[in-house]
Design a protein around this motif. Sequence first.
Motif, PDB file in Angstrom:
ATOM      1  N   TYR A   3       0.852  -1.197   0.000  1.00 36.87           N
ATOM      2  CA  TYR A   3       0.000   0.000   0.000  1.00 36.87           C
ATOM      3  C   TYR A   3       0.882   1.238   0.000  1.00 36.87           C
ATOM      4  N   PHE A   4       0.296   2.377  -0.361  1.00 33.74           N
ATOM      5  CA  PHE A   4       1.004   3.655  -0.289  1.00 33.74           C
ATOM      6  C   PHE A   4       0.003   4.751   0.051  1.00 33.74           C
ATOM      7  N   PHE A   5       0.324   5.563   1.067  1.00 28.12           N
ATOM      8  CA  PHE A   5      -0.567   6.669   1.476  1.00 28.12           C
ATOM      9  C   PHE A   5       0.031   8.014   1.085  1.00 28.12           C
ATOM     10  N   GLU A   6      -0.838   8.902   0.622  1.00 28.96           N
ATOM     11  CA  GLU A   6      -0.448  10.280   0.332  1.00 28.96           C
ATOM     12  C   GLU A   6      -1.455  11.140   1.095  1.00 28.96           C
ATOM     13  N   THR A   7      -1.002  11.841   2.148  1.00 29.27           N
ATOM     14  CA  THR A   7      -1.946  12.523   3.049  1.00 29.27           C
ATOM     15  C   THR A   7      -1.795  14.033   2.989  1.00 29.27           C
ATOM     16  N   TYR A   8      -2.905  14.725   2.818  1.00 33.26           N
ATOM     17  CA  TYR A   8      -2.937  16.192   2.801  1.00 33.26           C
ATOM     18  C   TYR A   8      -3.790  16.671   3.969  1.00 33.26           C
ATOM     19  N   ALA A  41      -3.107   2.517  -3.719  1.00 30.41           N
ATOM     20  CA  ALA A  41      -2.654   3.857  -3.336  1.00 30.41           C
ATOM     21  C   ALA A  41      -3.840   4.588  -2.729  1.00 30.41           C
ATOM     22  N   VAL A  42      -3.578   5.288  -1.618  1.00 28.14           N
ATOM     23  CA  VAL A  42      -4.659   6.029  -0.947  1.00 28.14           C
ATOM     24  C   VAL A  42      -4.284   7.503  -0.922  1.00 28.14           C
ATOM     25  N   ILE A  43      -5.158   8.346  -1.479  1.00 27.99           N
ATOM     26  CA  ILE A  43      -4.965   9.794  -1.332  1.00 27.99           C
ATOM     27  C   ILE A  43      -5.943  10.235  -0.262  1.00 27.99           C
ATOM     28  N   ASN A  44      -5.420  10.802   0.837  1.00 28.87           N
ATOM     29  CA  ASN A  44      -6.293  11.347   1.880  1.00 28.87           C
ATOM     30  C   ASN A  44      -6.333  12.858   1.681  1.00 28.87           C
ATOM     31  N   SER A  45      -7.484  13.368   1.266  1.00 27.14           N
ATOM     32  CA  SER A  45      -7.569  14.715   0.704  1.00 27.14           C
ATOM     33  C   SER A  45      -8.084  15.767   1.686  1.00 27.14           C
ATOM     34  N   CYS A  46      -7.827  17.032   1.340  1.00 29.04           N
ATOM     35  CA  CYS A  46      -8.215  18.169   2.182  1.00 29.04           C
ATOM     36  C   CYS A  46      -8.888  19.222   1.317  1.00 29.04           C
ATOM     37  N   SER A  47      -9.906  19.870   1.866  1.00 27.44           N
ATOM     38  CA  SER A  47     -10.667  20.878   1.119  1.00 27.44           C
ATOM     39  C   SER A  47     -10.527  22.263   1.704  1.00 27.44           C
ATOM     40  N   ILE A  48      -9.642  22.453   2.680  1.00 27.08           N
ATOM     41  CA  ILE A  48      -9.679  23.687   3.469  1.00 27.08           C
ATOM     42  C   ILE A  48      -9.446  24.925   2.613  1.00 27.08           C
ATOM     43  N   ARG A  49      -8.529  24.805   1.635  1.00 30.16           N
ATOM     44  CA  ARG A  49      -8.274  25.932   0.727  1.00 30.16           C
ATOM     45  C   ARG A  49      -8.301  25.434  -0.705  1.00 30.16           C
ATOM     46  N   LYS A  50      -8.621  26.368  -1.614  1.00 28.51           N
ATOM     47  CA  LYS A  50      -8.695  26.004  -3.031  1.00 28.51           C
ATOM     48  C   LYS A  50      -7.333  25.482  -3.493  1.00 28.51           C
ATOM     49  N   ARG A  59      -2.365  15.818  -8.518  1.00 33.33           N
ATOM     50  CA  ARG A  59      -1.948  14.445  -8.187  1.00 33.33           C
ATOM     51  C   ARG A  59      -2.866  13.422  -8.870  1.00 33.33           C
ATOM     52  N   LEU A  60      -4.154  13.751  -8.969  1.00 32.65           N
ATOM     53  CA  LEU A  60      -5.068  12.811  -9.642  1.00 32.65           C
ATOM     54  C   LEU A  60      -4.690  12.670 -11.112  1.00 32.65           C
ATOM     55  N   GLY A  61      -4.246  13.791 -11.708  1.00 36.33           N
ATOM     56  CA  GLY A  61      -3.770  13.741 -13.100  1.00 36.33           C
ATOM     57  C   GLY A  61      -2.577  12.795 -13.201  1.00 36.33           C
ATOM     58  N   TRP A  62      -1.674  12.899 -12.234  1.00 38.67           N
ATOM     59  CA  TRP A  62      -0.483  12.038 -12.218  1.00 38.67           C
ATOM     60  C   TRP A  62      -0.899  10.569 -12.053  1.00 38.67           C
ATOM     61  N   TYR A  63      -1.854  10.303 -11.172  1.00 41.14           N
ATOM     62  CA  TYR A  63      -2.310   8.918 -10.967  1.00 41.14           C
ATOM     63  C   TYR A  63      -3.008   8.366 -12.214  1.00 41.14           C
ATOM     64  N   LEU A  95      -3.551  -1.307 -10.382  1.00 45.61           N
ATOM     65  CA  LEU A  95      -3.384  -0.414  -9.239  1.00 45.61           C
ATOM     66  C   LEU A  95      -4.780   0.043  -8.817  1.00 45.61           C
ATOM     67  N   THR A  96      -5.092  -0.093  -7.529  1.00 49.65           N
ATOM     68  CA  THR A  96      -6.381   0.382  -7.016  1.00 49.65           C
ATOM     69  C   THR A  96      -6.154   1.736  -6.361  1.00 49.65           C
ATOM     70  N   LEU A  97      -6.918   2.747  -6.802  1.00 55.62           N
ATOM     71  CA  LEU A  97      -6.755   4.091  -6.233  1.00 55.62           C
ATOM     72  C   LEU A  97      -7.948   4.414  -5.338  1.00 55.62           C
ATOM     73  N   VAL A  98      -7.636   4.703  -4.056  1.00 55.48           N
ATOM     74  CA  VAL A  98      -8.676   5.044  -3.085  1.00 55.48           C
ATOM     75  C   VAL A  98      -8.562   6.532  -2.791  1.00 55.48           C
ATOM     76  N   PHE A  99      -9.688   7.242  -2.877  1.00 54.44           N
ATOM     77  CA  PHE A  99      -9.690   8.679  -2.619  1.00 54.44           C
ATOM     78  C   PHE A  99     -10.524   8.931  -1.380  1.00 54.44           C
ATOM     79  N   MET A 100      -9.883   9.350  -0.282  1.00 55.21           N
ATOM     80  CA  MET A 100     -10.622   9.531   0.978  1.00 55.21           C
ATOM     81  C   MET A 100     -10.463  10.970   1.484  1.00 55.21           C
ATOM     82  N   GLY A 101     -11.071  11.277   2.621  1.00 55.17           N
ATOM     83  CA  GLY A 101     -10.875  12.575   3.264  1.00 55.17           C
ATOM     84  C   GLY A 101     -11.929  13.604   2.891  1.00 55.17           C
ATOM     85  N   CYS A 102     -11.615  14.857   3.231  1.00 58.01           N
ATOM     86  CA  CYS A 102     -12.629  15.925   3.160  1.00 58.01           C
ATOM     87  C   CYS A 102     -13.031  16.288   1.731  1.00 58.01           C
TER      88      CYS A 102
END
Length: 462
Positions: A3-8, A41-50, A59-63, A95-102
């Motif tokens: 697995y691989f995590f990318e956290t924002y 691969a898991v992207i843990n995403s943030c919405s706080i700022r544009k 990053r989604l483009g890269w994936y 490759l399975t891409l999981v998109f989680m977070g805000c």
Amino acid sequence: MTYFFETYGCEMNIAESAAAEQLFIARGWKKAASAQVCDVAVINSCSIRKTAEERIEGRLGWYSGLKKVRACRPDAKAKLLEEAAEYVKDGPKPLTLVFMGCMAERLRESIKKDWPCIDYVVGTFAKHHFGEIIDAVEEKRTPFALDDTESYKFASLSYEPGSFSCFVPIMHGCNNFCTYCIVPYVRGRECSRPVEEILKELEVLNGYGVRDVTLLGQNVNSYNGSDKNGSSVNFAGLLQRIADYLKETSSSIGWVRFMSSHPKDLTDDVIDVISKNDVLCRHIHLPVQNGSSKILSAMNRKYTREQYLDLVTRIKTAMPDVSLTTDIMMGFPGETEEDVQATLDLMRQVQYESAMMYYYNPREGTPAAKMEQIPLEVKKERLQRVIDLQLEHTHIQMSRHIGETAKVLVESVSRDNKAELLGKTARNEKVAFAAEKSMIGSFVTVKITELSGNTYRGVLLS
Ligand code: SAM
Ligand code: SF4
Ligand code: F3S
């Protein structure tokens, strides 16, 4: 499998990624060297700022490109992803891409259409289904939709293997609706974790060698949990129970801190309990956002500049050695030069040790996004003045401790000098000093001798 995590984003996302990672580890999965060669691969995403969302879309483009290489598609740009190209030389490796977070929560309906490379969208209320995703990948089943209609479930154990510090979420969500903020829309209403569950987690973390714990929540002061007798417990009550529990069990957890504190809810009983219990760090993160009462009102912060300064005085009177840190936001709609001066003046009065500083970023769906906006260059210029002043204050505040002795948690070997160890103080400041590697993971006493950038240098006393 790997697995691989990318956290924002904030500490809550870091904690939730660590908790999800525990599920992979429990199934015997290993952490991949990079996203290019992992199974999930898991992207843990943030919405706080544009800006945060734009970076994640990049990053989604890269994936998308990575998935083409991994599927050995003829249109794949393998040259850009050499590691992945090498990995698939004997044929496609899915490759399975999981998109989680805000951001996953905010764009739950549209994100999969816009980014077909995503296999699973895991909103903030669906993350307890992670185990089912792992099952499906192991059994090579096609991705399925997750049920996100249930109430929030706290992730258990946000422990990162090998770490001496750990986050412990105690409450989730936010009821405050500051007019600029997306969090209440993506994290829902406040809910608190039961007292015994938190104590149990501390026991487990102690067993793993954790020495420093940060209690997490968007507004920890509005914690309203219950204990095993069904009695309700407020934040001051929780801090006292934690301090008593750590003492009774002779726990090796030596520091407990918390974030974030909403100034409107930080009561005298919380100040009192911190000042009476050494295990509770005299380090309080108290986001002010702005120094002008007019702007604070437009932000719906529910305190005035005077009330905030009065709170700071009460904290400093009870704990003269306290270290205060904050969040500041410049360029909110309606802010004038007079308001900017009020913020700079408040900073001079409080003398924060450090601050997270931002310029206001309109978020779609929040009230402030519909207000008349200040030009970007003006916002940036105001932010720069705040940053410059804070740099001066950080230097002054940190210099005050030169010559003092400090309790230090030893965390690692210094990257710059292998003969030195790196640790941190109860105020979360870095300290470098010469000592034996065997001290990593324990508390030591260090005399602070100088300040180099934002790191102290010191001499080990015991
Ligand atoms: N609950 C915390 C509190 O009220 O102090 C804040 C949590 S928020 C995740 C962290 C920081 O992000 C806020 O304190 C604020 O300074 C900043 N922030 C939130 N919304 C923002 C926006 N729209 N533009 C710029 N900064 C923002
Ligand atoms: Fe956002 Fe305000 Fe809630 Fe903090 S208290 S998360 S800034 S709405
Ligand atoms: Fe970002 Fe969500 Fe935290 S929007 S700052 S990850 S609560």
